[in-house]
Design a protein around this motif. Structure first.
Motif: not given
Length: 503
Positions: A143-150, A453-454, A473-476, A478-488
Motif C-alpha cells: 500500500p505504501a508503494a502504491i500510495a507513494l506513486g499514486s 492522507a490521515l 499493518q500498513s498505515y505506518k 503510508i503515513f511516512v511516504v504520503a504525509v511526513v515526506i510531502p510535508v518536508v
C-alpha cells in the motif's frame, strides 16, 4: 463563542462519521446546518438552499469536465490493457530485485498521465502482489508503494500533472498546471527519493527480522495466524486476506482477499504494445503544455470578458481548458488504437462516466460545507487566526490548506474549502507583497497532499481494502511516504520560494 464551538463540533462529527463510513454527500449538509444552528438566529433552510447548494453547484460547473474525463480516461486505459502493459513493462525492465522502485514508477507514470489513482491501485496491485512475493518483500509495504506513486509527487508536485488537485488553484491565481515547474520538480525529487529510500530501508529491516512476503505465524500469535490463513479474525483486526496471493489468471483480477474474480475477460485479450500503451500518457502532458504555452495565449479570447461568458479571462480558465482538451484527445487515441481489445466500448464509456459522479459529488458537498462555515459570524475568528499565523501569505496558505485537507480527509476538498473561503484574500496579500502567483499555486497543491492522507482519507481506506491489509499493518509506512515526506517537501519549497521566488 457558542458559534465557534458549533464549527468545531461539526468538524469533529464530520471526521467521525466519515471515518465510520457515512457518505459525505448527506453528511456534509447535515454538519453544515448543525454549525448554523449553533450560530443562532440564522435560517436553516435558506442556508441550505442559498449558501450550501450554490457553492456545491459552482464547484460542479467548474470541475465536472475534469472529473468526468479523468474517470473516463482511466477506465479506457484499464479496459484496453494499456495500464497493465505500462506496469508490466516497468517491472520487466527493473526486475524483481527492484520491486519497490518498479511499483512506485509504474503508479507514478500512470497517474502523471491522468489515470485515476483508484484505477491504478486496482490495475497495479495484482502485479505488485506477485512481484513482492517472488522477491520476498513484505506484503505490508505494497500500500505504501502504491500510495507513494499514486498520490504524492504525481498528484501535487510534477508540473503539468492533469490530476484535479493541480487544476483547482488555476481559477483563483490565474495560473496553469505548469506553475512553478522548478519548485515542483524539487518537491517531486524529495518525495520520490525520500519515499523510495524509506520503503527500501523498511524492506531490509523487516527481511532481516525474518519476515517474508507474509509474516510467519509464531506460537501464541493467534491474531496473525488467523489474519493470514483466512481461518478467522483476530480481535478487532478484520480479515486481512488469505495466506497466499496467487498470480491472477488471464481474465481475472484480484480483490482485497486476493481471490481471482472475473473482470469481464479484459485481461484475457492481448495487451497493447509499449508504444501504444504509452502514447496516450505522453499526449496528455504534451497537449496540455502546448495549449497553455502557445495556443491559448495566441487566441483572441476577448469575448470572455462579456457577461455571457462569465466576465473572465483566459488566464483564469485556460488551465482547465487545456487539461480537458488533452484528456479528450487522449481518450480518442486510446479507443482508436485499442478498438479490437475492448470487450464492449460502450460499456467501458458508460462505466467510466458513472464512475466520475461519486468523487465529484463527495468533493462538491465538502465545498458546500466550507461555504456555509465561511458564512457564519464565528468563522471570522478562524479566518483571522489563519491569516495571522504569519505575515507571509505563502505560509498561511500552506497551513490553511493542509489543516483543512486533514480535517476533511481530502486533498481536493481541503484545497477547495480554503480557496473558496480565503482565496481572494491570499491572492490580494500575495500581490501586495510581490509574491508570485505561480508560487502560491504550487504551494497550494503541495499543501493539499500532506495531512490529507490521515487514516480517515477515502483513498487510504480504499487502498488498504484493495490490498487486503489493515491500518495496523500498513498505515505506518503510508503515513511516512504520503504525509511526513510531502510535508518536508512543502517546507523545502516554501523556503526556496521565499528566498528565490517562483521558478
Amino acid at each position: 463563542m457558542i458559534g465557534l464551538i458549533g464549527i468545531i463540533l461539526s468538524l469533529a462529527l464530520l471526521i467521525f462519521f466519515a471515518y465510520r463510513g457515512v457518505n459525505v454527500i448527506i453528511l456534509a449538509p447535515l454538519m453544515a446546518l448543525l454549525a448554523t444552528a449553533f450560530a443562532g438566529g440564522l435560517p436553516l433552510l435558506a442556508t441550505y438552499t442559498q449558501v450550501f447548494m450554490p457553492a456545491l453547484g459552482n464547484y460542479l460547473i467548474t470541475y465536472f469536465p475534469l472529473f468526468l474525463l479523468g474517470a473516463l480516461f482511466g477506465k479506457l486505459m484499464d479496459d484496453s490493457g494499456a495500464a497493465r502493459t505500462i506496469a508490466y513493462t516497468i517491472v520487466d525492465k527493473l526486475g524483481d530485485t527492484r520491486s519497490i522502485l518498479a511499483i512506485v514508477l509504474a503508479c507514478g507514470i500512470l497517474t502523471y498521465g491522468g489515470v485515476s489513482l483508484f484505477v491504478v491501485a486496482f490495475a497495479v496491485f495484482p502485479i505488485a502482489a506477485a512481484l513482492f512475493r517472488e522477491a520476498g518483500v513484505p506484503k505490508r509495504l505494497i500500500p505504501a508503494a502504491i500510495a507513494l506513486g499514486s498520490f504524492t509527487f504525481t498528484m501535487t508536485a510534477l508540473p503539468g500533472t492533469p490530476q484535479i488537485q493541480n487544476a483547482i488553484p488555476s481559477p483563483y491565481f490565474g495560473t496553469d498546471a505548469f506553475a512553478a515547474p522548478g519548485l515542483g520538480i524539487i518537491a517531486a525529487i524529495i518525495m520520490f527519493g525520500g519515499g523510495v529510500a524509506w520503503l527500501m530501508r523498511r524492506a531490509r529491516v523487516l527481511t532481516a527480522a525474518g519476515e517474508g512476503y507474509l509474516p510467519e505465524p509464531r506460537p501464541g500469535n493467534g491474531g496473525l495466524l488467523k489474519r493470514f490463513t483466512g481461518k478467522g479474525k483476530g480481535k478487532g483486526d478484520g480479515d486481512a486476506g488469505t495466506a497466499t496471493a496467487a498470480v491472477p489468471a488471464a481474465g481475472t483480477t484480484t480483490t482485497a482477499t486476493e481471490e481471482p474474480v472475473d473482470d469481464g475477460g479484459a485481461a484475457a485479450l492481448p495487451r497493447p504494445s509499449v508504444l501504444v500503451a504509452f502514447a496516450p500518457i505522453v499526449l496528455v502532458i504534451a497537449i496540455n503544455y502546448v495549449l497553455v504555452t502557445w495556443v491559448f495565449p495566441a487566441m483572441d479570447t476577448a469575448y470572455l470578458a462579456e457577461d455571457a461568458y462569465g466576465n473572465t479571462d483566459v488566464e483564469t480558465v485556460g488551465g482547465i481548458w487545456a487539461i480537458a482538451v488533452a484528456l479528450v484527445v487522449s481518450c480518442l487515441v486510446v479507443v482508436a488504437t485499442n478498438l479490437a481489445r475492448f470487450r464492449d466500448v460502450k460499456k467501458t464509456v458508460n462505466q467510466g462516466t458513472v464512475g466520475s459522479f461519486l468523487p465529484i459529488m463527495n468533493t462538491a458537498s465538502e465545498v458546500g460545507y466550507g461555504a456555509v462555515i465561511a458564512s457564519l459570524p464565528a468563522f471570522r475568528i478562524v479566518r483571522d487566526s489563519v491569516l495571522s499565523i504569519s505575515s507571509n501569505p505563502v505560509i498561511s496558505l500552506a497551513v490553511a490548506v493542509n489543516v483543512l485537507a486533514g480535517i476533511t480527509g481530502s486533498a481536493s476538498g481541503g484545497m477547495s474549502i480554503s480557496l473558496q473561503t480565503l482565496g481572494e484574500q491570499f491572492r490580494t496579500l500575495a500581490e501586495d507583497q510581490g509574491i508570485g502567483l505561480e508560487l502560491m499555486h504550487r504551494v497550494t497543491t503541495l499543501a493539499a497532499g500532506g495531512l490529507d492522507a490521515l487514516p480517515h482519507n477515502g483513498a487510504v481506506v480504499t487502498l488498504l481494502a484493495i490490498c487486503g491489509l489493515t491500518h495496523r499493518q500498513s498505515y505506518k509506512d503510508i503515513f511516512v511516504v504520503a504525509v511526513v515526506i510531502p510535508v518536508v517537501a512543502l517546507v523545502g519549497v516554501i523556503t526556496l520560494g521565499s528566498i528565490f521566488g517562483s521558478f
